[in-house]
Design an enzyme around this catalytic site. Structure first.
Site, mmCIF file in Angstrom:
data_model
loop_
_atom_site.group_PDB
_atom_site.id
_atom_site.type_symbol
_atom_site.label_atom_id
_atom_site.label_comp_id
_atom_site.label_asym_id
_atom_site.label_seq_id
_atom_site.Cartn_x
_atom_site.Cartn_y
_atom_site.Cartn_z
ATOM 1 N N SER A 122 12.036 -29.614 78.151
ATOM 2 C CA SER A 122 12.472 -30.369 76.981
ATOM 3 C C SER A 122 13.980 -30.584 77.016
ATOM 4 O O SER A 122 14.769 -29.637 76.983
ATOM 5 C CB SER A 122 12.090 -29.637 75.694
ATOM 6 O OG SER A 122 12.712 -30.289 74.608
ATOM 7 N N HIS B 127 10.204 -34.033 78.817
ATOM 8 C CA HIS B 127 9.766 -34.039 77.417
ATOM 9 C C HIS B 127 10.965 -34.409 76.545
ATOM 10 O O HIS B 127 12.007 -33.741 76.581
ATOM 11 C CB HIS B 127 9.214 -32.665 77.032
ATOM 12 C CG HIS B 127 8.628 -32.610 75.661
ATOM 13 N ND1 HIS B 127 7.360 -33.056 75.372
ATOM 14 C CD2 HIS B 127 9.145 -32.175 74.489
ATOM 15 C CE1 HIS B 127 7.111 -32.886 74.077
ATOM 16 N NE2 HIS B 127 8.191 -32.360 73.513
ATOM 17 N N ASP C 214 12.337 -35.193 72.730
ATOM 18 C CA ASP C 214 12.052 -34.955 71.319
ATOM 19 C C ASP C 214 12.912 -35.835 70.423
ATOM 20 O O ASP C 214 14.124 -35.642 70.333
ATOM 21 C CB ASP C 214 12.348 -33.486 70.986
ATOM 22 C CG ASP C 214 11.349 -32.557 71.628
ATOM 23 O OD1 ASP C 214 10.152 -32.698 71.357
ATOM 24 O OD2 ASP C 214 11.773 -31.686 72.425
ATOM 25 N N MET D 105 13.797 -36.921 66.656
ATOM 26 C CA MET D 105 13.690 -36.408 65.280
ATOM 27 C C MET D 105 14.491 -37.295 64.333
ATOM 28 O O MET D 105 15.612 -37.687 64.663
ATOM 29 C CB MET D 105 14.250 -34.985 65.203
ATOM 30 C CG MET D 105 13.594 -34.032 66.172
ATOM 31 S SD MET D 105 14.361 -32.413 66.075
ATOM 32 C CE MET D 105 13.496 -31.560 67.402
ATOM 33 N N HIS E 70 8.058 -37.445 72.417
ATOM 34 C CA HIS E 70 7.442 -36.787 71.256
ATOM 35 C C HIS E 70 8.186 -37.258 70.011
ATOM 36 O O HIS E 70 9.315 -36.844 69.760
ATOM 37 C CB HIS E 70 7.568 -35.261 71.459
ATOM 38 C CG HIS E 70 7.082 -34.443 70.305
ATOM 39 N ND1 HIS E 70 7.344 -33.091 70.209
ATOM 40 C CD2 HIS E 70 6.341 -34.753 69.217
ATOM 41 C CE1 HIS E 70 6.791 -32.622 69.098
ATOM 42 N NE2 HIS E 70 6.182 -33.617 68.484
ATOM 43 N N MET F 23 8.951 -37.182 66.340
ATOM 44 C CA MET F 23 8.856 -36.433 65.082
ATOM 45 C C MET F 23 9.518 -37.292 64.022
ATOM 46 O O MET F 23 10.593 -36.973 63.502
ATOM 47 C CB MET F 23 9.546 -35.070 65.242
ATOM 48 C CG MET F 23 8.691 -34.079 66.022
ATOM 49 S SD MET F 23 9.676 -32.733 66.697
ATOM 50 C CE MET F 23 10.150 -33.476 68.248
ATOM 51 N N MET G 12 1.622 -28.315 68.583
ATOM 52 C CA MET G 12 2.836 -27.574 68.243
ATOM 53 C C MET G 12 2.514 -26.090 68.084
ATOM 54 O O MET G 12 1.628 -25.713 67.327
ATOM 55 C CB MET G 12 3.449 -28.093 66.938
ATOM 56 C CG MET G 12 3.976 -29.523 66.982
ATOM 57 S SD MET G 12 5.086 -29.858 68.358
ATOM 58 C CE MET G 12 6.369 -28.642 68.085
ATOM 59 N N ASP H 79 3.641 -27.060 72.905
ATOM 60 C CA ASP H 79 5.050 -27.352 72.653
ATOM 61 C C ASP H 79 5.657 -26.351 71.675
ATOM 62 O O ASP H 79 5.361 -26.389 70.477
ATOM 63 C CB ASP H 79 5.157 -28.784 72.103
ATOM 64 C CG ASP H 79 6.601 -29.263 72.003
ATOM 65 O OD1 ASP H 79 7.504 -28.524 72.448
ATOM 66 O OD2 ASP H 79 6.813 -30.363 71.468
HETATM 67 C C1 DX5 Z 1 10.403 -28.664 68.746
HETATM 68 C C2 DX5 Z 1 10.265 -29.584 69.933
HETATM 69 C C3 DX5 Z 1 10.097 -28.886 71.225
HETATM 70 C C4 DX5 Z 1 11.255 -28.015 71.614
HETATM 71 C C5 DX5 Z 1 10.700 -26.881 72.396
HETATM 72 O O1 DX5 Z 1 10.363 -29.379 67.585
HETATM 73 O O2 DX5 Z 1 9.125 -30.432 69.764
HETATM 74 O O3 DX5 Z 1 9.768 -29.783 72.269
HETATM 75 O O4 DX5 Z 1 12.226 -28.684 72.369
HETATM 76 O O5 DX5 Z 1 11.714 -25.988 72.622
HETATM 77 P P1 DX5 Z 1 11.456 -24.484 73.059
HETATM 78 O O6 DX5 Z 1 10.702 -24.523 74.384
HETATM 79 O O7 DX5 Z 1 12.823 -23.933 73.184
HETATM 80 O O8 DX5 Z 1 10.632 -23.821 71.991
HETATM 81 ZN ZN ZN Z 2 8.442 -31.631 71.552
#
Ligand code: DX5
Ligand code: ZN
Length: 215
Positions: A7, A32, A34, A36, A65, A67, A136, A174
């Site tokens: 990630s 990956h 993320d 947000m 991903h 969010m 998740m 994840d």
């Molecule tokens: C959290 C993200 C994850 C995050 C995972 O909201 O969706 O992808 O980056 O990070 P780790 O592996 O550090 O838990």
């Molecule tokens: Zn993620």
């Protein structure tokens, strides 16, 4: 052998090019990414321009991903930015079937992300339209959190349903994946492991990715 998806949320944004190249050189399978929005989750990360820039250098699948609320408004933009897999949150999509059709019609693999409190059965009626379930194992919004153990039961339940129906849907886990719990997660039925903190806080990310790949 599970796919590994480091990630980028935990990468060094000042040296993003270096970290992208590290993943290119590693045994990792996907990037990956993320996204947000500060509304669906209580944090803001990065968006389209950063993904476009990563796409120019990345030699592996971009697993995005989202969010965010109203992800359907931006699906086409994420396709243009370079997403290969686009995951939307089931909790943000009152018309999930429509979102999945949209993602597929744009030529991307469809992903559905699901929060820890949401029963996995809520996606069974569209499971045949889902390429990747992003399950998740922490509450979304932040890297470096602790794995929620109940996720293992959700993985087992989902895997059984995928097998029963002969589908090819992948289960991606994840949040909170470590070298210590990776084997147990794979044993429960995971196909893809996301790893942020475990990879980027390690003194040797390449070796850590190789170790995860061996789990
Ligand atoms: C959290 C993200 C994850 C995050 C995972 O909201 O969706 O992808 O980056 O990070 P780790 O592996 O550090 O838990
Ligand atoms: Zn993620």
């Amino acid at each position: 052998m599970a796919f590994i998806a480091p990630s980028i949320l935990s990468a060094d944004f000042l040296h993003l090019s270096r970290d992208v190249e590290m993943i290119n050189q590693s045994e990792a399978d996907w990037f990956h990414l993320d996204v947000m929005d500060g509304r669906f989750v209580p944090n803001i990360s990065f968006g389209l321009p950063v993904i476009s820039a990563i796409k120019r250098e990345a030699k592996k699948t971009l697993d995005v991903h989202l969010m965010i609320e109203e992800p359907g408004k931006y699906a086409e933009d994420f396709k243009k930015a370079g997403a290969d897999i686009l995951s939307v949150h089931i909790e943000a999509c009152p018309h999930l079937h429509r979102n999945l059709q949209q993602i597929k019609s744009l030529g991307m693999k469809s992903g559905v992300a699901i929060n820890p409190h949401t029963p996995v059965e809520t996606m069974f009626d569209v499971l045949h339209d889902i390429d990747v379930v992003c399950m998740m194992s922490v509450n979304p919004g932040f890297g470096g959190q602790k794995f929620i153990p109940h996720t293992l039961q959700k993985i087992t339940k989902l895997k059984a349903e995928i097998k029963r129906r002969g589908l090819n849907t992948l289960i991606e886990i994840d949040g909170g994946v470590t070298l210590e719990n990776a084997s147990e997660i794979i044993l429960a039925g995971a196909d893809v492991l996301v790893a942020g903190n475990t990879v980027f806080a390690s003194s040797d990310p390449l070796a850590t990715i190789a170790q995860l790949k061996q789990c």
